[in-house]
Design an enzyme around this catalytic site. Structure first.
Site, PDB file in Angstrom:
ATOM      1  N   GLU A   1       0.817  -1.211   0.000  1.00 18.80           N
ATOM      2  CA  GLU A   1       0.000   0.000   0.000  1.00 18.80           C
ATOM      3  C   GLU A   1       0.854   1.265   0.000  1.00 18.80           C
ATOM      4  OE1 GLU A   1      -2.954   0.289  -0.762  1.00 18.80           O
ATOM      5  OE2 GLU A   1      -3.463  -1.828  -0.695  1.00 18.80           O
TER       6      GLU A   1
ATOM      7  N   TYR B   1      -7.178   6.508   3.389  1.00 18.42           N
ATOM      8  CA  TYR B   1      -7.231   5.403   2.432  1.00 18.42           C
ATOM      9  C   TYR B   1      -6.427   4.200   2.910  1.00 18.42           C
ATOM     10  CZ  TYR B   1      -5.725   2.244  -1.068  1.00 18.42           C
ATOM     11  OH  TYR B   1      -5.423   1.075  -1.689  1.00 18.42           O
TER      12      TYR B   1
ATOM     13  N   ASP C   1     -10.124   5.037  -2.861  1.00 16.25           N
ATOM     14  CA  ASP C   1      -8.969   5.521  -3.603  1.00 16.25           C
ATOM     15  C   ASP C   1      -9.468   6.169  -4.894  1.00 16.25           C
ATOM     16  OD1 ASP C   1      -9.780   3.361  -5.118  1.00 16.25           O
ATOM     17  OD2 ASP C   1      -7.745   2.984  -5.823  1.00 16.25           O
TER      18      ASP C   1
ATOM     19  N   CYS D   1     -12.936   0.442 -15.663  1.00 13.83           N
ATOM     20  CA  CYS D   1     -13.458   1.807 -15.527  1.00 13.83           C
ATOM     21  C   CYS D   1     -12.288   2.772 -15.355  1.00 13.83           C
ATOM     22  CB  CYS D   1     -14.406   1.876 -14.337  1.00 13.83           C
ATOM     23  SG  CYS D   1     -15.443   3.349 -14.291  1.00 13.83           S
TER      24      CYS D   1
ATOM     25  N   CYS E   1     -15.962   0.168 -21.444  1.00 16.19           N
ATOM     26  CA  CYS E   1     -17.351  -0.065 -21.031  1.00 16.19           C
ATOM     27  C   CYS E   1     -17.936  -1.339 -21.632  1.00 16.19           C
ATOM     28  CB  CYS E   1     -18.212   1.141 -21.402  1.00 16.19           C
ATOM     29  SG  CYS E   1     -17.718   2.658 -20.536  1.00 16.19           S
TER      30      CYS E   1
ATOM     31  N   CYS F   1     -17.562  -4.052 -19.232  1.00 19.50           N
ATOM     32  CA  CYS F   1     -17.919  -3.737 -17.850  1.00 19.50           C
ATOM     33  C   CYS F   1     -19.136  -4.537 -17.378  1.00 19.50           C
ATOM     34  CB  CYS F   1     -18.209  -2.247 -17.707  1.00 19.50           C
ATOM     35  SG  CYS F   1     -18.599  -1.772 -16.010  1.00 19.50           S
TER      36      CYS F   1
ATOM     37  N   CYS G   1     -25.016   1.415 -15.042  1.00 21.86           N
ATOM     38  CA  CYS G   1     -24.167   2.599 -14.824  1.00 21.86           C
ATOM     39  C   CYS G   1     -24.911   3.892 -15.164  1.00 21.86           C
ATOM     40  CB  CYS G   1     -22.905   2.491 -15.681  1.00 21.86           C
ATOM     41  SG  CYS G   1     -21.815   3.926 -15.554  1.00 21.86           S
TER      42      CYS G   1
END
Length: 298
Positions: free
Chosen positions: A44, A127, A145, A200, A207, A210, A216
């Site tokens: 991280e 985060y 995030d 995305c 898309c 997706c 969406c």
DNA sequence: CATTCGTGGAT
DNA sequence: TATCCAAGAAT
């Protein structure tokens, strides 16, 4: 009983995104079952503003060298800066080192599982605390995030891009979209983030691939272009940041203290060079010695 | 809320 | 070639 699963629209995203993740998630070392909280934490820190592909090699050698917090805590901070190599934002290396020391001092050498305790560590913000608590310990947190903000902005708010900087509204939206039960919430956190990273995306979203395109809000509105204030691009050439990078690169490469002459050769503008060097010293990234010599901090 | 803080790949 | 932007934090 209060329903924490948020709007019907938000909860209708869970199943398709989770199924998509099961079939399409990248295999990454910090996601391996036995990785452990320290491995998650190291990943991280490195992933804060640095792409996965550039993190991978540094991550592996880092964990091989410092497999536990106590190992890093015992090292010189300059060694952490050197091992950070060119991941960028080297203060993260210093903060990770300081966080390892705090973990040894305050938590017996084990990465804490408590969100507040995580947040109190150097270099751990909203985060990262949520990410470690969720990814390493399976807890229910909104892990917000840039990927998640973008996914939610499109799927729920119906706009092409999220706000320029994270807002309290983003946090609320992400919290309202969180599945009610803990294990599902933890899976949703990685899955929604992965969707933002692979499908995305910011520039050219895929898309067609997706799993939630039919739900969406942005797609349903006809994928309207971004209409907010201009997002100011980061220039780099000729900046103090570039100067700092040049100076630090010289020190990383050196195994012994470096003379001022050596540093002077790495950046032409004297005024800017001095300002950059002073900044590095003030940040603790560089240690000034006698006779105008410098090294990474010990 | 706006700035500062590295680096390099992709488009 | 120039611009975008990548799992943010600290101030």
């Amino acid at each position: 009983m209060l329903d924490h699963s948020g709007s019907p629209l938000a909860s209708s995203l869970h199943e398709p995104v989770l199924r998509w993740y099961d079939a399409n998630a990248r295999v990454l070392p910090w996601r391996e079952p036995g990785a452990g909280a320290w491995a998650v934490m190291v990943s991280e820190f490195m992933l804060q503003q640095t792409p996965v592909n550039r993190v991978l090699p540094a991550y592996r050698s880092w964990l091989e060298r410092w497999p536990k917090p106590v190992d890093l805590a015992a090292a010189a901070p300059g060694e952490a800066v050197r091992a950070w190599d060119r991941l960028g934002y080297p203060r993260r290396a210093l903060r990770l080192h300081a966080a390892a020391q705090a973990i040894v001092e305050r938590h017996g050498g084990e990465v804490p599982d408590d969100h507040a305790a995580l947040l109190a560590l150097p270099g751990v913000g909203t985060y990262t605390a949520a990410a470690i608590a969720s990814f390493a310990f399976g807890q229910r947190h909104a892990v917000v995030d840039t990927n998640v903000r973008r996914v939610l902005a499109r799927a729920l708010t119906g706009v092409a891009q999220p706000s320029i900087s994270p807002t309290a509204a983003d946090q609320r939206l992400a919290t309202s979209a969180l599945p009610a039960d803990e294990p599902t919430a933890a899976r949703w956190a990685v899955a929604s983030m992965e969707l933002g990273a692979l499908i995305c995306t910011a520039r050219t979203p895929r898309c067609a691939d997706c799993p939630i395109r039919s739900r969406c809000a942005w797609v349903r509105a006809g994928s309207p272009p971004y209409d907010g204030p201009p997002r100011r691009g980061q220039t780099y050439e000729g900046t103090d940041r570039q100067a700092r990078g040049r100076l630090l690169a010289v020190l990383r490469a050196a195994s012994a203290p470096v003379s001022k002459d050596m540093l002077d050769a790495s950046w032409p503008d004297a005024v800017q060079r001095e300002r950059a060097l002073d900044g590095l010293v003030a940040d603790g990234l560089v240690e000034p010695l006698a006779r105008k010599r410098y090294r990474l901090p010990e």
